[in-house]
Design an enzyme around this catalytic site. Structure first.
Site, PDB file in Angstrom:
ATOM      1  N   SER A  71      27.011 -23.909  27.071  1.00  0.00           N
ATOM      2  CA  SER A  71      26.495 -25.168  26.551  1.00  0.00           C
ATOM      3  C   SER A  71      27.335 -25.627  25.388  1.00  0.00           C
ATOM      4  O   SER A  71      28.161 -24.896  24.858  1.00  0.00           O
ATOM      5  CB  SER A  71      25.052 -24.994  26.098  1.00  0.00           C
ATOM      6  OG  SER A  71      25.042 -24.182  24.947  1.00  0.00           O
ATOM      7  N   LYS A  72      27.081 -26.846  25.030  1.00  0.00           N
ATOM      8  CA  LYS A  72      27.832 -27.479  23.957  1.00  0.00           C
ATOM      9  C   LYS A  72      27.676 -26.702  22.645  1.00  0.00           C
ATOM     10  O   LYS A  72      28.592 -26.628  21.837  1.00  0.00           O
ATOM     11  CB  LYS A  72      27.288 -28.908  23.815  1.00  0.00           C
ATOM     12  CG  LYS A  72      27.991 -29.769  22.821  1.00  0.00           C
ATOM     13  CD  LYS A  72      29.212 -30.427  23.440  1.00  0.00           C
ATOM     14  CE  LYS A  72      29.990 -31.176  22.357  1.00  0.00           C
ATOM     15  NZ  LYS A  72      31.390 -31.282  22.625  1.00  0.00           N
ATOM     16  N   ARG A  73      26.514 -26.122  22.464  1.00  0.00           N
ATOM     17  CA  ARG A  73      26.244 -25.452  21.197  1.00  0.00           C
ATOM     18  C   ARG A  73      27.220 -24.317  20.905  1.00  0.00           C
ATOM     19  O   ARG A  73      27.490 -23.992  19.770  1.00  0.00           O
ATOM     20  CB  ARG A  73      24.824 -24.887  21.199  1.00  0.00           C
ATOM     21  CG  ARG A  73      23.781 -25.883  20.728  1.00  0.00           C
ATOM     22  CD  ARG A  73      22.440 -25.238  20.663  1.00  0.00           C
ATOM     23  NE  ARG A  73      22.079 -24.675  21.954  1.00  0.00           N
ATOM     24  CZ  ARG A  73      21.583 -23.471  22.123  1.00  0.00           C
ATOM     25  NH1 ARG A  73      21.413 -22.679  21.099  1.00  0.00           N
ATOM     26  NH2 ARG A  73      21.272 -23.045  23.320  1.00  0.00           N
ATOM     27  N   HIS A  74      27.719 -23.711  21.969  1.00  0.00           N
ATOM     28  CA  HIS A  74      28.585 -22.556  21.767  1.00  0.00           C
ATOM     29  C   HIS A  74      30.053 -22.926  21.642  1.00  0.00           C
ATOM     30  O   HIS A  74      30.931 -22.124  21.834  1.00  0.00           O
ATOM     31  CB  HIS A  74      28.406 -21.556  22.907  1.00  0.00           C
ATOM     32  CG  HIS A  74      27.095 -20.876  22.832  1.00  0.00           C
ATOM     33  ND1 HIS A  74      25.942 -21.474  23.296  1.00  0.00           N
ATOM     34  CD2 HIS A  74      26.733 -19.677  22.323  1.00  0.00           C
ATOM     35  CE1 HIS A  74      24.929 -20.647  23.084  1.00  0.00           C
ATOM     36  NE2 HIS A  74      25.371 -19.557  22.491  1.00  0.00           N
ATOM     37  N   GLY A  75      30.328 -24.157  21.339  1.00  0.00           N
ATOM     38  CA  GLY A  75      31.716 -24.572  21.194  1.00  0.00           C
ATOM     39  C   GLY A  75      32.012 -25.670  22.177  1.00  0.00           C
ATOM     40  O   GLY A  75      31.147 -26.083  22.931  1.00  0.00           O
TER      41      GLY A  75
END
Ligand code: GLU
Length: 484
Positions: free
Chosen positions: A256-260
């Site tokens: 996901s976007k949260r992880h980079g």
């Protein structure tokens, strides 16, 4: 029948790496089979459109070298196909389904739908159209339906899902899949604004474009039973389906976007070499045989086998991607690497000429992951060192160091020919006749010339910097020490 596949993104944002993987697998499969690869923009959901997204998607695909083979006529006949340019087509097909009793009109207001969802939530059942506003299971009856249609009452067209049947299909990657009809929603096919939903437009287009294999992400697997029903309802032969595994973070959560960053464009901007990136993405769920992980696009095409794609999630291992980039960086033509960083060099006010920059890239390429890292990692190649690594200096520069190496520096100054061999010879003679070890001279020299404890071969570095520059740096350093 020759293979025809498509990549069918919706222009709702950037191209996600998962989307690139889907595009790539379609492309590799088409090329492997001597087939045709189509790009189709699925923009039927007008509420989710993002301005510029279509151009950005096409740009990212182009960067990755994934070119489609056919289109409806624009750009010299090379498309892509765009669903919003084909809107009129889909209504006709929805009417066909109504006529053959595979779909029905539904007139629920959004309040009624909300109330239904609320009821379902309360009783803990999955949200699904429950036909509660219908008489006779699926219909209000011909008379009432006609009356409502004639009065222009807002309505949608829904797929009539057989309640008591099981829907079966064979997935190329997952094998047999079967779903109970009662677990499948009566999907809206045509919305109240007259636009088709993804499901209708997707199936109609896959049929009209004679798609033989639908290769797409696992998140579309729940939609496939609906599509199978649509093919049946139209009396069309369904394509083969292959659902690609999810992409996961190293900790096995969904990528996901949260992880980079996950946008292809971000990777491009970070300086990834496209061949390295494509190589890496192509291995997310499939591996050509053998240990080797570095593969040209031609190798990937030759080796691609849809049936060998894994079912289990594929880990998007960022350190591995970096490693792969560094492997490609070593092999890349210096000219390409130079071009990649040209703008960054001028942003950093580096005005050295191209040949010099290329020689610096060549010098440092085994020590960096991205070409632009020479700007920081190799800053001493563009200017005198602004600072000297404190720890290194403390360790390598003792009271008597200057005295020990000054004669060697004089020998360097006397050199007529300044290259690795001449410097090496002088240094070797010097340590031999003074009973010293190489490290005793190399570390102080590295400190004086670069200010840093790590770098490429010292004489290679000095050859590129040139004699005058090196002598200046020796003098400056010695002066600094004398002033201290
Ligand atoms: N438009 C869908 C998407 O955005 C396509 C799914 C499919 O390939 O059928 O991914």
């Amino acid at each position: 029948m020759s293979v025809r596949v498509r990549f069918a993104p919706s222009p709702t944002g950037y191209l996600h790496v998962g989307g690139l993987r889907t595009a790539l697998y379609n492309y590799l499969f088409a090329k492997n089979q001597g087939g045709t690869f189509i790009l189709r923009i699925e923009d039927t959901d007008r509420t989710r459109l993002v301005e510029g997204a279509q151009e950005a998607l096409i740009q990212s695909l182009k960067w990755a070298g994934i070119e489609h083979d056919e289109g409806p006529g624009k750009d010299g006949g090379k498309g892509p196909y765009i669903q919003s340019e084909r809107f009129d087509l889909y209504r006709k097909y929805s009417e066909e389904l109504i006529a053959n009793d595979s779909a029905y009109y539904a007139f629920d207001t959004s309040e009624e739908i909300d109330a239904m969802r609320e009821r379902q939530k309360k009783s803990g059942i999955a949200p699904k159209y429950d036909r509660s506003s219908m008489k006779n299971q699926y219909t209000l009856g011909d008379v009432e339906t006609k009356k409502l249609l004639d009065s222009n009452a807002p309505h949608v067209v829904r797929l009539k899902v057989p309640f008591n049947e099981e829907i079966h299909f064979k997935d190329v990657i997952r094998g047999d899949v079967s779903v109970k009809g009662r677990d499948v929603d009566d999907q809206i096919l045509l919305k109240s604004d007259g636009f088709p939903t993804y499901h209708l437009a997707n199936v109609v287009d896959d049929h009209l474009m004679e798609i033989t294999h639908v290769i797409r992400g696992e998140e579309w697997l729940p939609s496939t039973p609906k599509h199978i029903l649509l093919y049946k309802a139209f009396g069309w032969e369904a394509p083969k389906f292959a659902h690609l595994p999810l992409l996961l973070n190293n900790n096995k959560t969904k990528l996901s976007k949260r992880h980079g960053d996950v946008a292809v464009e971000d990777f491009r901007q970070k300086g990834y070499i496209k061949e390295a990136f494509v190589n890496f993405v192509s291995l997310l769920g499939w591996n050509p045989s053998g240990e080797n992980e570095i593969h040209s696009i031609d190798d990937l095409i030759n080796g691609f086998n849809l049936e060998k794609v894994n079912k289990g999630g594929a880990i998007f291992d960022r350190p591995k991607l970096e490693w792969m980039n560094s492997m490609y960086l070593r092999q890349s033509p210096l000219e390409d690497l130079y071009k990649q960083i040209e703008n960054k060099l001028s942003d950093s006010n580096i005005t050295k000429d191209k040949e010099y920059i290329k020689s610096v890239i060549n010098l440092l390429k085994e020590r960096i992951t991205f070409a632009h890292e020479i700007i920081e990692f190799g800053d001493y190649m563009f200017d005198k060192p602004k600072s000297f690594d404190e720890k290194y200096e403390k360790k390598q520069w003792k009271e008597d160091t200057l005295q020990k190496i000054e004669p060697l520096i004089q020998n360097f100054k006397a050199l007529d020919t300044w290259n690795v061999d001449t410097m090496h010879k002088i240094a070797e003679d010097y340590i031999n006749s003074n009973n010293m070890k190489f490290g005793q001279i190399m570390h102080p020299i590295r400190l004086m010339i670069t200010g840093k404890p790590v770098g490429a071969g010292m004489f290679e570095t000095m050859e590129i910097l040139g004699k005058d520059e090196c002598i200046d740096r020796f003098n400056d350093f010695i002066q600094k020490k004398k002033n201290a």
